[in-house]
Design a protein around this motif. Sequence first.
Motif, PDB file in Angstrom:
ATOM      1  N   UNK A 133      36.422  16.959 -11.701  1.00  0.00           N
ATOM      2  CA  UNK A 133      37.707  17.653 -11.668  1.00  0.00           C
ATOM      3  C   UNK A 133      37.631  18.812 -12.652  1.00  0.00           C
ATOM      4  N   UNK A 164      39.992  20.836 -18.441  1.00  0.00           N
ATOM      5  CA  UNK A 164      41.072  21.780 -18.719  1.00  0.00           C
ATOM      6  C   UNK A 164      40.638  23.096 -19.357  1.00  0.00           C
ATOM      7  N   UNK A 177      39.822  13.041 -25.778  1.00  0.00           N
ATOM      8  CA  UNK A 177      38.702  13.045 -24.843  1.00  0.00           C
ATOM      9  C   UNK A 177      38.709  11.757 -24.027  1.00  0.00           C
ATOM     10  N   UNK A 178      37.989  11.804 -22.893  1.00  0.00           N
ATOM     11  CA  UNK A 178      37.850  10.642 -22.016  1.00  0.00           C
ATOM     12  C   UNK A 178      36.399  10.525 -21.572  1.00  0.00           C
ATOM     13  N   UNK A 216      34.192  13.317 -19.519  1.00  0.00           N
ATOM     14  CA  UNK A 216      34.485  14.696 -19.922  1.00  0.00           C
ATOM     15  C   UNK A 216      33.169  15.437 -20.170  1.00  0.00           C
ATOM     16  N   UNK A 230      36.123  21.284 -22.914  1.00  0.00           N
ATOM     17  CA  UNK A 230      35.779  20.416 -21.786  1.00  0.00           C
ATOM     18  C   UNK A 230      36.037  21.223 -20.519  1.00  0.00           C
ATOM     19  N   UNK A 285      35.844  17.154 -15.799  1.00  0.00           N
ATOM     20  CA  UNK A 285      35.802  15.720 -16.101  1.00  0.00           C
ATOM     21  C   UNK A 285      35.321  14.997 -14.845  1.00  0.00           C
ATOM     22  N   UNK A 339      34.929  12.440 -12.028  1.00  0.00           N
ATOM     23  CA  UNK A 339      35.904  11.510 -11.451  1.00  0.00           C
ATOM     24  C   UNK A 339      35.642  10.114 -11.999  1.00  0.00           C
ATOM     25  N   UNK A 340      36.715   9.421 -12.330  1.00  0.00           N
ATOM     26  CA  UNK A 340      36.586   8.153 -13.054  1.00  0.00           C
ATOM     27  C   UNK A 340      35.626   7.190 -12.348  1.00  0.00           C
TER      28      UNK A 340
END
Lengths: 213, 284
Positions: free
Chosen positions: B178, B181, B229-230, B233, B257, B260, B262-263
């Motif tokens: 994705x 940001x 953060x995740x 990222x 970042x 990211x 995709x989970x």
Amino acid sequence: MRLLPYGDRGLLVELDDTASVVALADLVRAHPAAADLLADVVPGARTVLVVARPGVPRDRLRSVVPTGSVVAERSGRHRRTVRGDTAGEVVIPVVYDGPDLAAVASLTGLGEREVVAAHTGTPWRVAFGGFAPGFAYLVGGDPRLRVPRRSEPRTGVPAGSVGLAGEFSGVYPRASPGGWQLIGRTDLPLWDLDRDPPALLTAGATVRFEAAR
Amino acid sequence: MTALLVRAVGGPCLVQDAGRPGYAAIGVGASGAADRASYALGERLLGNADGAAAVEVVLGGLEVEATGVVWACVTGAPVPLDVDGRPEPTGAVLALQPGQRLRLGVPPSGLRSYLGVRGGFGVPPLLASRSRDTLSGLGPAPLAAGDLLPVGRDVAGEMLVDAVPPAAYDDRPVLRVVRGPRDDWVDAADRLVEQVWRVGAASDRVGLRLEGEPLTPAPARGELPSEGALRGAIQVPPGGAPVVFGPDHPVTGGYPVIGVVADADTDRLAQLRPGEQVQFRWAQ
């Protein structure tokens, strides 16, 4: 206030200042749907990252984010609270003999004693954590103390070191590398796994530094 | 007390569970199993309760001995398995008798395998999780020969499925990203998806280091104040070599970042070995 996607389970909310960050993070945590929708709320210097629980689509996160005017009203109230509230504050006794005290004095144009007076004279507030377990970014102090980070970070900063960087002050919970300007040290344990929560400084807490000898 | 006695370790072996989300504000990251899907599959086969602890094994090499009857299952990277020399498949529930030894060989593909036991491992939790966080040093220490791993009581139901097909991993996976940001903090962020990246040797649970044609920071952007953060990222330091955050990433980061992962695709990231190739495409 601006909302930016952060992957498919995060929403990054951009704000004007750290006071608004603290206010928005409080409001999001207090939202009735927070427990069902959110895995975590991560405040930063100018942003709050809102993280969905597994299986919750990102679009549903918008419902827990308050409007800009609600945040502005709340952050104004925070500023007043920090000035007046002495109940429940954390007092940190500091020996002001840090290796960068003279550098901070020359950067700010204050004498070393005035640096100490400025650091102890204004209440601070925990804005966010993040660098290491128990490390809290404190805001709201005397604006004359804004100094840049050291150009060369130290490879070893001792536990308990009290530092300044930009608008922030903070205490290193354990020995680590670090680039903040060190003005003193405290013996107070910032991180204790036998305590719940283990962090002494939690989001929103008011902090006052006190010169110890 | 029934337990597994660690006889030998190869690569790093870490106790992991579903992690400890929710503590970012005191500087503690989520951590947890790097390949959550493989970990969760093993726990389901064993009938364990949500969040029971397993052992995450990098490139096999683990050997354990049961001190009592232990139901065990290995998922994730398809290691050759044997119990006292008898070959066994991954993705199957095995009954270990007292004194029997389970050995994990080196997987032909993938990086991380999960050794679960019925009841989970009963090591002491910390902040509601038994995960080792390698960045902050929280949680159980990495396993060493001689360690005794007690079998816990985190059981939720019966074991209804005996076996599932072993996992296999494709070469050069294409993972969804994705945008944002901070994709405007590099020149031509599309160069992330227009080239094949190689996984660097220094990759670990904190971050996967990508080697390739470095990205170029956009001019006159200055310093980015630290932000949350995740995992997944993709952070771009000034040198331009992207780092993809893993489960033990820092709570906040100071570099932009630009996208990211995709989970769901971050589980595949966790199975990439140093030297392997990976591609990205922008998610819709």
